[in-house]
Motif scaffolding. Structure first.
Motif, PDB file in Angstrom:
ATOM      1  N   ASN A   7      -4.469   6.524   3.920  1.00 24.32           N
ATOM      2  CA  ASN A   7      -5.612   6.734   3.040  1.00 24.32           C
ATOM      3  C   ASN A   7      -5.683   5.689   1.936  1.00 24.32           C
ATOM      4  O   ASN A   7      -6.732   5.184   1.613  1.00 24.32           O
ATOM      5  CB  ASN A   7      -5.546   8.137   2.425  1.00 24.32           C
ATOM      6  CG  ASN A   7      -5.992   9.199   3.409  1.00 24.32           C
ATOM      7  OD1 ASN A   7      -6.868   8.951   4.223  1.00 24.32           O
ATOM      8  ND2 ASN A   7      -5.380  10.359   3.354  1.00 24.32           N
ATOM      9  N   ILE A   8      -4.534   5.396   1.319  1.00 24.33           N
ATOM     10  CA  ILE A   8      -4.514   4.482   0.179  1.00 24.33           C
ATOM     11  C   ILE A   8      -3.458   3.410   0.414  1.00 24.33           C
ATOM     12  O   ILE A   8      -2.290   3.721   0.668  1.00 24.33           O
ATOM     13  CB  ILE A   8      -4.219   5.224  -1.137  1.00 24.33           C
ATOM     14  CG1 ILE A   8      -5.297   6.278  -1.409  1.00 24.33           C
ATOM     15  CG2 ILE A   8      -4.137   4.241  -2.300  1.00 24.33           C
ATOM     16  CD1 ILE A   8      -5.010   7.147  -2.614  1.00 24.33           C
ATOM     17  N   LEU A   9      -3.857   2.164   0.326  1.00 24.73           N
ATOM     18  CA  LEU A   9      -2.942   1.028   0.424  1.00 24.73           C
ATOM     19  C   LEU A   9      -2.875   0.357  -0.940  1.00 24.73           C
ATOM     20  O   LEU A   9      -3.906  -0.007  -1.517  1.00 24.73           O
ATOM     21  CB  LEU A   9      -3.436   0.030   1.471  1.00 24.73           C
ATOM     22  CG  LEU A   9      -2.726  -1.330   1.511  1.00 24.73           C
ATOM     23  CD1 LEU A   9      -1.262  -1.164   1.889  1.00 24.73           C
ATOM     24  CD2 LEU A   9      -3.438  -2.280   2.467  1.00 24.73           C
ATOM     25  N   ILE A  10      -1.670   0.202  -1.468  1.00 23.06           N
ATOM     26  CA  ILE A  10      -1.455  -0.500  -2.729  1.00 23.06           C
ATOM     27  C   ILE A  10      -0.812  -1.840  -2.412  1.00 23.06           C
ATOM     28  O   ILE A  10       0.273  -1.891  -1.825  1.00 23.06           O
ATOM     29  CB  ILE A  10      -0.565   0.311  -3.692  1.00 23.06           C
ATOM     30  CG1 ILE A  10      -1.226   1.661  -4.012  1.00 23.06           C
ATOM     31  CG2 ILE A  10      -0.308  -0.470  -4.973  1.00 23.06           C
ATOM     32  CD1 ILE A  10      -0.368   2.573  -4.875  1.00 23.06           C
ATOM     33  N   ILE A  11      -1.476  -2.915  -2.784  1.00 23.26           N
ATOM     34  CA  ILE A  11      -0.966  -4.262  -2.534  1.00 23.26           C
ATOM     35  C   ILE A  11      -0.259  -4.734  -3.799  1.00 23.26           C
ATOM     36  O   ILE A  11      -0.883  -4.967  -4.833  1.00 23.26           O
ATOM     37  CB  ILE A  11      -2.104  -5.220  -2.141  1.00 23.26           C
ATOM     38  CG1 ILE A  11      -2.785  -4.723  -0.862  1.00 23.26           C
ATOM     39  CG2 ILE A  11      -1.577  -6.633  -1.947  1.00 23.26           C
ATOM     40  CD1 ILE A  11      -3.984  -5.550  -0.441  1.00 23.26           C
ATOM     41  N   GLY A  12       1.053  -4.862  -3.710  1.00 23.78           N
ATOM     42  CA  GLY A  12       1.884  -5.178  -4.861  1.00 23.78           C
ATOM     43  C   GLY A  12       2.963  -4.126  -5.004  1.00 23.78           C
ATOM     44  O   GLY A  12       2.793  -2.979  -4.562  1.00 23.78           O
ATOM     45  N   SER A  13       4.081  -4.498  -5.619  1.00 23.75           N
ATOM     46  CA  SER A  13       5.202  -3.561  -5.710  1.00 23.75           C
ATOM     47  C   SER A  13       5.853  -3.550  -7.086  1.00 23.75           C
ATOM     48  O   SER A  13       6.975  -3.079  -7.236  1.00 23.75           O
ATOM     49  CB  SER A  13       6.257  -3.907  -4.649  1.00 23.75           C
ATOM     50  OG  SER A  13       6.663  -5.267  -4.758  1.00 23.75           O
TER      51      SER A  13
END
Length: 472
Positions: A7-13
């Protein structure tokens, strides 16, 4: 090869990604529906990923908060969990190590996930780097990873943080072509690993004079560095030290906002005192309270005009240094080891008697050359090629300064046609050109709270309470 839809992709960590996860989960988003793509431990990033004990936060602990209702949480955690850093306690506040703040963020993340009934691995975290982003057949997004895999998602949050600094000068091809000399150029100083290879007799040039440069100087001082350290600073100044300030209410701003009016307000509001005085810093901090509203009312031309006049003052006094780092730099300067050069680096060439020769220009550097063993790039964030690719692909629009993407007040990426993308958002320092003074940890946390709340409402409205991202 396609990975299962998320559902949700976060690019970066880094921190922005971690605090976004925290607030998404607390807003009811199921951890299993969140995917992270980015190298390293979640929450560390460039800002807090260095393991060296001399890389410090430049603001006191009370300002490093994740929840506005728990502003003393990090300070309380630090007192209970940090037992090997007596130097953190200073007259103007407690300035802890960056690596310890990363530990705190991890503990908060673990607690939130545990409260949601999910272990840390309940979130999918790929250690790769996203190299491209495009629309998926489903109407969402498809991200390309550097290992060839693809990830599709309904929503994407860009939390890429600060990109690696770029070299601000010409680098001779022969330097880069030789492995022996290329390794002497430290392009990314934030991880601190370069310190393991520098000997006490290495002659070092540090480019830049901001907070990263001070961290590098402090670490070298701790290692009893003996050879010359050249700090190349066009203005020849180090940041001022943090004072023990207490801000009051915000000032009254002139209406309508104009660059000239904002500049005059700064000049009239700041007291006729040394900038190191706590009352001067308190006044500056008061000016910051509503500065984003003033920024939002300016068009692109006015923003560029204001930064041409005010940018130097903002950069110098917005980013003050921890007392420990200024003390270390002062000691090295008094001993003659640290030489602050009022000069600008124009070229890095192979040396004769040393591996590298630097060409300088400026007030104290016209026609001057320096022979050194290492060059450390502490100039700050560079350009993000991934964000630039989104502009090229017609997904977003470059901001007024060409450093990030244009976003709305709700963190939505603005498309080339001027509309806002409800399923592509951004959190972190790359929003500064659009939204103003939003780089502090507290401002990133507020953005994450805002985004998480909007996501929860949006997904509930789409009927995903039970089968998708929202807990029942």
């Amino acid at each position: 090869m396609a990975v299962a839809d998320q559902n949700i992709l976060i690019i970066g960590s880094g921190f922005a990604a971690a605090v976004t996860v925290i607030h998404l989960v607390q807003a009811g988003i199921k951890p299993a529906t969140i995917t992270i793509v980015g190298p390293g431990a979640l929450g560390a990033g460039n800002a807090y990923g260095c393991d060296d004990k001399d890389f410090r936060l430049n603001v006191r602990a009370a300002l490093m908060w994740i929840w506005p209702e728990k502003r003393d949480d990090f300070g309380l955690w630090a007192k209970a969990n940090i037992t090997d850093d007596p130097e953190a306690v200073q007259n103007s506040g407690n300035f802890y190590r960056r690596r310890d703040f990363a530990r705190y963020v991890k503990s908060c993340l673990d607690t939130v996930l545990a409260d949601a009934g999910a272990p840390h691995n309940g979130i999918t975290h790929h250690q790769q780097i996203v190299t491209g982003l495009g629309t998926a057949d489903s109407g969402g997004w498809q991200a390309s990873l550097d290992d060839g895999r693809l990830i599709t998602a309904d929503h994407v949050i860009l939390a890429t943080g600060n990109p690696t600094p770029q070299w601000p000068c010409r680098v001779n091809h022969a330097v880069m072509a030789s492995p022996a000399t290329a390794k002497l150029l430290v392009q990314n100083p934030w991880d601190g690993r370069w310190l393991d290879h520098v000997t006490s007799g290495s002659r070092i040039a540090i480019i830049g004079s901001g907070l990263t440069a001070l961290d590098a100087i402090t670490a070298l001082a701790r290692r009893n560095h003996q050879a010359q350290i050249y700090l190349l600073a066009p203005h020849g100044n180090l940041p001022p030290v943090q004072a023990d300030w207490v801000k009051q209410g915000p000032p009254i701003w002139p209406k309508p906002p104009r660059p000239s009016k904002i500049l005059r307000r700064f000049r009239s509001y700041l007291p006729d005192l040394p900038p190191e005085d706590s009352r001067w810093q308190a006044a500056f901090e008061e000016l910051r309270i509503d500065i984003n509203q003033q920024w939002a009312a300016l068009n692109d031309d006015d923003r560029r005009r204001l930064m041409r006049r005010l940018g130097w003052l903002w950069s110098r006094y917005r980013y003050r240094a921890a007392p420990q780092t200024i003390a270390a730099a002062t000691r090295l300067q008094q001993s003659g080891i640290l030489d602050i050069c009022h000069a600008r680096l124009t070229a890095i060439n192979p040396g004769d008697d040393t591996p590298l020769r630097l060409d300088l220009t400026g007030a104290a550097g016209e026609g001057r050359c320096l022979d050194v063993d290492y060059v450390i790039n502490c100039t700050g964030a560079g350009q993000d090629p991934f964000l630039a690719s989104l502009v090229t692909a017609g997904i977003g629009v470059a901001d007024a300064f060409g450093k990030g993407l244009r976003v709305t007040a709700d963190n939505q990426i603005i498309r080339p046609d001027g509309s806002a993308s409800k399923n592509l958002l951004m959190i972190g320092p790359q929003m500064a050109s659009s939204l103003g003074d939003v780089v502090a940890a507290s401002e990133v946390s507020l953005a994450a709270i805002r985004v998480a709340g909007n996501f929860a409402e949006q997904l509930v409205g789409r009927g995903k309470r039970h089968d998708g991202g929202i807990d029942a």
